[in-house]
Design an enzyme around this catalytic site. Structure first.
Site, PDB file in Angstrom:
ATOM      1  N   TYR A 168     -13.675   7.897 -12.570  1.00  0.00           N
ATOM      2  CA  TYR A 168     -13.359   6.730 -11.733  1.00  0.00           C
ATOM      3  C   TYR A 168     -13.725   5.434 -12.448  1.00  0.00           C
ATOM      4  N   SER A 169     -14.979   5.338 -12.913  1.00  0.00           N
ATOM      5  CA  SER A 169     -15.389   4.060 -13.508  1.00  0.00           C
ATOM      6  C   SER A 169     -14.684   3.816 -14.834  1.00  0.00           C
ATOM      7  N   ASP A 228       4.276   2.404  -3.957  1.00  0.00           N
ATOM      8  CA  ASP A 228       3.346   3.022  -4.904  1.00  0.00           C
ATOM      9  C   ASP A 228       3.277   2.112  -6.132  1.00  0.00           C
ATOM     10  N   ASP A 246       0.846  -1.195   0.000  1.00  0.00           N
ATOM     11  CA  ASP A 246       0.000   0.000   0.000  1.00  0.00           C
ATOM     12  C   ASP A 246       0.879   1.241   0.000  1.00  0.00           C
ATOM     13  N   GLU A 284      -7.549   4.483  -6.497  1.00  0.00           N
ATOM     14  CA  GLU A 284      -8.264   5.689  -6.111  1.00  0.00           C
ATOM     15  C   GLU A 284      -9.731   5.312  -6.267  1.00  0.00           C
ATOM     16  N   GLY A 339     -22.788  14.190 -13.793  1.00  0.00           N
ATOM     17  CA  GLY A 339     -22.893  12.882 -14.457  1.00  0.00           C
ATOM     18  C   GLY A 339     -23.315  11.759 -13.517  1.00  0.00           C
ATOM     19  N   TYR A 375       6.853   1.704  11.977  1.00  0.00           N
ATOM     20  CA  TYR A 375       7.749   0.984  11.069  1.00  0.00           C
ATOM     21  C   TYR A 375       9.153   1.563  10.993  1.00  0.00           C
ATOM     22  N   ASP A 408     -26.403  18.454  -7.640  1.00  0.00           N
ATOM     23  CA  ASP A 408     -26.144  17.045  -7.951  1.00  0.00           C
ATOM     24  C   ASP A 408     -24.695  16.832  -8.368  1.00  0.00           C
ATOM     25  N   THR A 447     -15.436  -2.992  -9.842  1.00  0.00           N
ATOM     26  CA  THR A 447     -16.679  -2.384  -9.354  1.00  0.00           C
ATOM     27  C   THR A 447     -17.822  -2.552 -10.349  1.00  0.00           C
ATOM     28  N   ASP A 448     -19.047  -2.475  -9.845  1.00  0.00           N
ATOM     29  CA  ASP A 448     -20.210  -2.535 -10.747  1.00  0.00           C
ATOM     30  C   ASP A 448     -20.345  -1.263 -11.590  1.00  0.00           C
ATOM     31  N   GLU A 449     -19.624  -0.188 -11.189  1.00  0.00           N
ATOM     32  CA  GLU A 449     -19.782   1.090 -11.898  1.00  0.00           C
ATOM     33  C   GLU A 449     -19.296   1.017 -13.350  1.00  0.00           C
ATOM     34  N   LYS A 485     -11.393   2.293 -13.853  1.00  0.00           N
ATOM     35  CA  LYS A 485     -11.560   0.894 -13.430  1.00  0.00           C
ATOM     36  C   LYS A 485     -11.866   0.006 -14.638  1.00  0.00           C
TER      37      LYS A 485
HETATM   38  P1  NAD Z   1     -10.103   2.857  -0.384  1.00  0.00           P
HETATM   39  O1  NAD Z   1     -10.004   4.170  -1.079  1.00  0.00           O
HETATM   40  O2  NAD Z   1     -10.692   2.804   0.972  1.00  0.00           O
HETATM   41  O3  NAD Z   1      -8.636   2.216  -0.261  1.00  0.00           O
HETATM   42  C1  NAD Z   1      -7.729   2.215  -1.321  1.00  0.00           C
HETATM   43  C2  NAD Z   1      -6.355   1.786  -0.793  1.00  0.00           C
HETATM   44  O4  NAD Z   1      -5.447   1.783  -1.916  1.00  0.00           O
HETATM   45  C3  NAD Z   1      -5.767   2.747   0.239  1.00  0.00           C
HETATM   46  O5  NAD Z   1      -5.202   2.023   1.317  1.00  0.00           O
HETATM   47  C4  NAD Z   1      -4.691   3.502  -0.522  1.00  0.00           C
HETATM   48  O6  NAD Z   1      -3.610   3.936   0.284  1.00  0.00           O
HETATM   49  C5  NAD Z   1      -4.249   2.456  -1.534  1.00  0.00           C
HETATM   50  N1  NAD Z   1      -3.651   3.063  -2.718  1.00  0.00           N
HETATM   51  C6  NAD Z   1      -4.167   4.078  -3.472  1.00  0.00           C
HETATM   52  N2  NAD Z   1      -3.305   4.399  -4.455  1.00  0.00           N
HETATM   53  C7  NAD Z   1      -2.242   3.543  -4.329  1.00  0.00           C
HETATM   54  C8  NAD Z   1      -1.037   3.376  -5.092  1.00  0.00           C
HETATM   55  N3  NAD Z   1      -0.738   4.166  -6.115  1.00  0.00           N
HETATM   56  N4  NAD Z   1      -0.194   2.397  -4.704  1.00  0.00           N
HETATM   57  C9  NAD Z   1      -0.492   1.587  -3.643  1.00  0.00           C
HETATM   58  N5  NAD Z   1      -1.595   1.738  -2.899  1.00  0.00           N
HETATM   59  C10 NAD Z   1      -2.462   2.700  -3.239  1.00  0.00           C
HETATM   60  O7  NAD Z   1     -10.840   1.905  -1.394  1.00  0.00           O
HETATM   61  P2  NAD Z   1     -11.949   0.774  -1.123  1.00  0.00           P
HETATM   62  O8  NAD Z   1     -13.261   1.417  -1.044  1.00  0.00           O
HETATM   63  O9  NAD Z   1     -11.475  -0.104  -0.040  1.00  0.00           O
HETATM   64  O10 NAD Z   1     -11.880  -0.015  -2.519  1.00  0.00           O
HETATM   65  C11 NAD Z   1     -10.927  -1.045  -2.713  1.00  0.00           C
HETATM   66  C12 NAD Z   1     -11.099  -1.624  -4.105  1.00  0.00           C
HETATM   67  O11 NAD Z   1     -12.404  -2.155  -4.247  1.00  0.00           O
HETATM   68  C13 NAD Z   1     -10.933  -0.596  -5.221  1.00  0.00           C
HETATM   69  O12 NAD Z   1     -10.251  -1.214  -6.283  1.00  0.00           O
HETATM   70  C14 NAD Z   1     -12.362  -0.241  -5.613  1.00  0.00           C
HETATM   71  O13 NAD Z   1     -12.416   0.148  -6.963  1.00  0.00           O
HETATM   72  C15 NAD Z   1     -13.051  -1.561  -5.367  1.00  0.00           C
HETATM   73  N6  NAD Z   1     -14.484  -1.471  -5.016  1.00  0.00           N
HETATM   74  C16 NAD Z   1     -14.916  -0.639  -4.001  1.00  0.00           C
HETATM   75  C17 NAD Z   1     -16.263  -0.620  -3.647  1.00  0.00           C
HETATM   76  C18 NAD Z   1     -16.776   0.251  -2.521  1.00  0.00           C
HETATM   77  O14 NAD Z   1     -17.993   0.330  -2.336  1.00  0.00           O
HETATM   78  N7  NAD Z   1     -15.931   0.900  -1.743  1.00  0.00           N
HETATM   79  C19 NAD Z   1     -17.167  -1.439  -4.335  1.00  0.00           C
HETATM   80  C20 NAD Z   1     -16.710  -2.250  -5.375  1.00  0.00           C
HETATM   81  C21 NAD Z   1     -15.359  -2.274  -5.689  1.00  0.00           C
HETATM   82  O1  DAU Z   2     -20.798   0.771  -6.757  1.00  0.00           O
HETATM   83  C1  DAU Z   2     -19.518   0.568  -6.229  1.00  0.00           C
HETATM   84  C2  DAU Z   2     -18.867   1.904  -5.936  1.00  0.00           C
HETATM   85  O2  DAU Z   2     -19.521   2.452  -4.808  1.00  0.00           O
HETATM   86  C3  DAU Z   2     -17.366   1.797  -5.704  1.00  0.00           C
HETATM   87  O3  DAU Z   2     -16.747   1.323  -6.879  1.00  0.00           O
HETATM   88  C4  DAU Z   2     -16.775   3.150  -5.294  1.00  0.00           C
HETATM   89  O4  DAU Z   2     -15.407   3.005  -4.994  1.00  0.00           O
HETATM   90  C5  DAU Z   2     -17.536   3.636  -4.081  1.00  0.00           C
HETATM   91  O5  DAU Z   2     -17.055   4.925  -3.720  1.00  0.00           O
HETATM   92  C6  DAU Z   2     -19.038   3.695  -4.338  1.00  0.00           C
HETATM   93  O6  DAU Z   2     -19.360   4.747  -5.275  1.00  0.00           O
HETATM   94  P1  DAU Z   2     -20.635   5.718  -5.071  1.00  0.00           P
HETATM   95  O7  DAU Z   2     -20.374   6.953  -5.811  1.00  0.00           O
HETATM   96  O8  DAU Z   2     -21.904   4.980  -5.316  1.00  0.00           O
HETATM   97  O9  DAU Z   2     -20.501   5.933  -3.462  1.00  0.00           O
HETATM   98  P2  DAU Z   2     -20.662   7.238  -2.541  1.00  0.00           P
HETATM   99  O10 DAU Z   2     -20.638   6.788  -1.126  1.00  0.00           O
HETATM  100  O11 DAU Z   2     -19.719   8.329  -2.947  1.00  0.00           O
HETATM  101  O12 DAU Z   2     -22.140   7.740  -2.890  1.00  0.00           O
HETATM  102  C7  DAU Z   2     -23.258   6.883  -2.718  1.00  0.00           C
HETATM  103  C8  DAU Z   2     -24.479   7.641  -3.242  1.00  0.00           C
HETATM  104  O13 DAU Z   2     -24.754   8.753  -2.359  1.00  0.00           O
HETATM  105  C9  DAU Z   2     -24.291   8.259  -4.617  1.00  0.00           C
HETATM  106  O14 DAU Z   2     -25.511   8.185  -5.339  1.00  0.00           O
HETATM  107  C10 DAU Z   2     -23.934   9.718  -4.342  1.00  0.00           C
HETATM  108  C11 DAU Z   2     -24.703  10.008  -3.048  1.00  0.00           C
HETATM  109  N1  DAU Z   2     -24.044  10.971  -2.131  1.00  0.00           N
HETATM  110  C12 DAU Z   2     -22.771  10.749  -1.759  1.00  0.00           C
HETATM  111  C13 DAU Z   2     -22.122  11.615  -0.906  1.00  0.00           C
HETATM  112  C14 DAU Z   2     -20.683  11.370  -0.505  1.00  0.00           C
HETATM  113  C15 DAU Z   2     -24.775  12.054  -1.631  1.00  0.00           C
HETATM  114  O15 DAU Z   2     -25.963  12.239  -1.953  1.00  0.00           O
HETATM  115  N2  DAU Z   2     -24.137  12.906  -0.785  1.00  0.00           N
HETATM  116  C16 DAU Z   2     -22.838  12.749  -0.397  1.00  0.00           C
HETATM  117  O16 DAU Z   2     -22.296  13.582   0.363  1.00  0.00           O
END
Ligand code: NAD
Ligand code: DAU
Length: 354
Positions: free
Chosen positions: A160-161, A63, A37, A88, A293, A351, A290, A135-137, A164
């Site tokens: 982002y999507s 990194d 990480d 990210e 996109g 560390y 909003d 991700t499903d996105e 991915k």
């Molecule tokens: P997060 O942002 O909480 O964590 C990401 C981690 O990656 C962090 O620890 C960060 O330090 C590390 N990282 C970022 N850039 C890096 C780099 N250049 N080199 C090494 N490490 C790096 O993310 P999350 O929500 O835990 O998501 C993890 C994975 O799951 C992602 O690939 C995301 O696309 C996927 N995912 C997330 C969700 C969700 O709802 N959060 C849903 C479906 C898929």
């Molecule tokens: O579907 C999987 C994805 O879910 C992951 O791949 C992403 O990493 C994760 O961040 C998440 O994406 P979303 O954009 O769906 O999650 P977020 O929590 O940012 O937003 C959830 C919903 O809530 C979305 O429709 C936007 C809305 N929202 C979010 C925030 C942060 C608000 O209305 N207000 C807010 O302040």
């Protein structure tokens, strides 16, 4: 110590990665788990301090966008498997700073693929596995009653999507071109302990507790399919061990909520937990501009992983959400360390003196 496998888990200091690292370190004591990480703002080693010091756990601050560092890592250890979560991950940040997403999500993934390909060319691909967590996105935005299947065409709508989706394409291309043993999963929205408080659920729990406005994007009508993070980690375990090479598995909770209904539920649960009069927290709801996109609806059809690997979620949404709220309320320190920035000093403290 001798181990039966050495596995890299990238992004293990993040939200989902920390749950995956914990599961693997505790369940597979005969595996050597290397958490790779960079520790960006989203990386928090306090998420996994309970397993820091376990004999089968090593942390490497790297990194993944640094190709030399990634190649050196694959020379230092004899790697059998990669579970790649580092990314990210926040859509709003991808709108203001898309290049960070290209660098980590696309270039970082290709660096890992190249290093694995080179390392496994000499050892042979047998028993090796490159697991890419997506991700499903990538499937885009639904506007009818349908669900995302593994065969749904990609149609990413945010930077982002798009990043991915690009990384998914590279992973599949390396499987096809170089016979790299790959597997992918595409999961819906996760919630649970240790989620960075920029995402909807932890942000709103934090704001409700502190009587701050709850910024609802648009009309709050967008729909997400929520899954408890521990169930995602369980699914990753199943796919890593039993998934078929070259396959994709969708993971989801069959648990769709409009944002506004979810926020109202959160408000009423928080009123109860904080001994506030019913309706108090709802008054914090504030409709704001909003998201650009903004995808309307995500919904996963998780039939394939259920039928082929026997995975289904283990907790209901009610159980998961309640335990998530309890966790944030009981772990005030965790949140406070993020707000103060203290969490960023964990690495140096733990560390640099070893
Ligand atoms: P997060 O942002 O909480 O964590 C990401 C981690 O990656 C962090 O620890 C960060 O330090 C590390 N990282 C970022 N850039 C890096 C780099 N250049 N080199 C090494 N490490 C790096 O993310 P999350 O929500 O835990 O998501 C993890 C994975 O799951 C992602 O690939 C995301 O696309 C996927 N995912 C997330 C969700 C969700 O709802 N959060 C849903 C479906 C898929
Ligand atoms: O579907 C999987 C994805 O879910 C992951 O791949 C992403 O990493 C994760 O961040 C998440 O994406 P979303 O954009 O769906 O999650 P977020 O929590 O940012 O937003 C959830 C919903 O809530 C979305 O429709 C936007 C809305 N929202 C979010 C925030 C942060 C608000 O209305 N207000 C807010 O302040």
């Amino acid at each position: 110590m001798s181990f039966s496998k050495t596995i890299i888990i990238t992004g293990g200091a993040g939200f989902i990665g920390s749950h995956v690292v914990r599961l693997f370190v505790q369940k597979y004591t005969h595996y050597h788990i290397i958490n790779v990480d960079k520790l960006t703002y989203a990386g928090n080693l306090e998420n996994i301090q309970d397993i820091d010091g376990a004999p089968n756990y090593t942390f490497e601050r790297i990194d993944i966008a640094d190709s030399t560092a990634v190649q050196t890592l694959f020379k230092k250890y004899s790697i059998d498997g990669v579970i790649h979560l580092a990314a990210e991950s926040h859509v709003d940040r991808s709108i203001t700073n898309p290049m960070d997403f290209v660098v980590t999500n696309v270039i970082g993934t290709v660096n890992l693929l190249n290093a694995a390909k080179e390392a496994w060319k000499s050892t042979g691909m047998e028993g090796k596995r490159f697991y890419h967590v997506s991700t499903d996105e990538v499937y885009g935005s639904l506007h009818d009653g349908s669900f995302f299947l593994e065969t749904t065409s990609y149609d990413p709508q945010s930077p982002y999507s798009a990043s991915k989706a690009s990384s998914d394409h590279f992973v599949r291309a390396y499987g096809n071109t170089y016979a790299l043993p790959i597997v992918l999963t595409n999961c819906s929205n996760n919630y649970g302990p240790n989620q960075f408080p920029e995402k909807l659920i932890p942000l709103f729990i934090h704001n409700i507790k502190n009587n701050r406005p709850l910024p609802v994007y648009g009309k709050g009508e967008n729909i997400r399919d929520w899954l408890f993070v521990v169930d995602h980690a369980r699914a990753i375990d199943e796919v890593f061990h039993k998934g078929k090479n070259g396959e994709t598995y969708n993971i989801g909770g069959h648990n769709e909520w409009t944002n506004i209904d979810l926020i109202r539920l959160l408000c009423s649960l928080m009123d109860r937990k904080l001994n506030r009069a019913t309706g108090t927290s709802e008054k914090l709801i504030t409709y704001v501009t909003d998201r650009a996109g903004h995808d309307f609806r995500y919904a996963i059809d998780a039939t394939k992983i259920k039928n082929e690997l026997g995975w289904i979620p283990s907790v209901t949404f009610e159980q998961g959400l309640e335990s998530t709220i309890d966790w944030y309320l009981e772990n005030e320190n965790w949140l406070q360390h993020i707000t103060s920035g203290d969490y960023l000093t964990y690495y140096d403290k733990q560390y640099n003196n070893r």
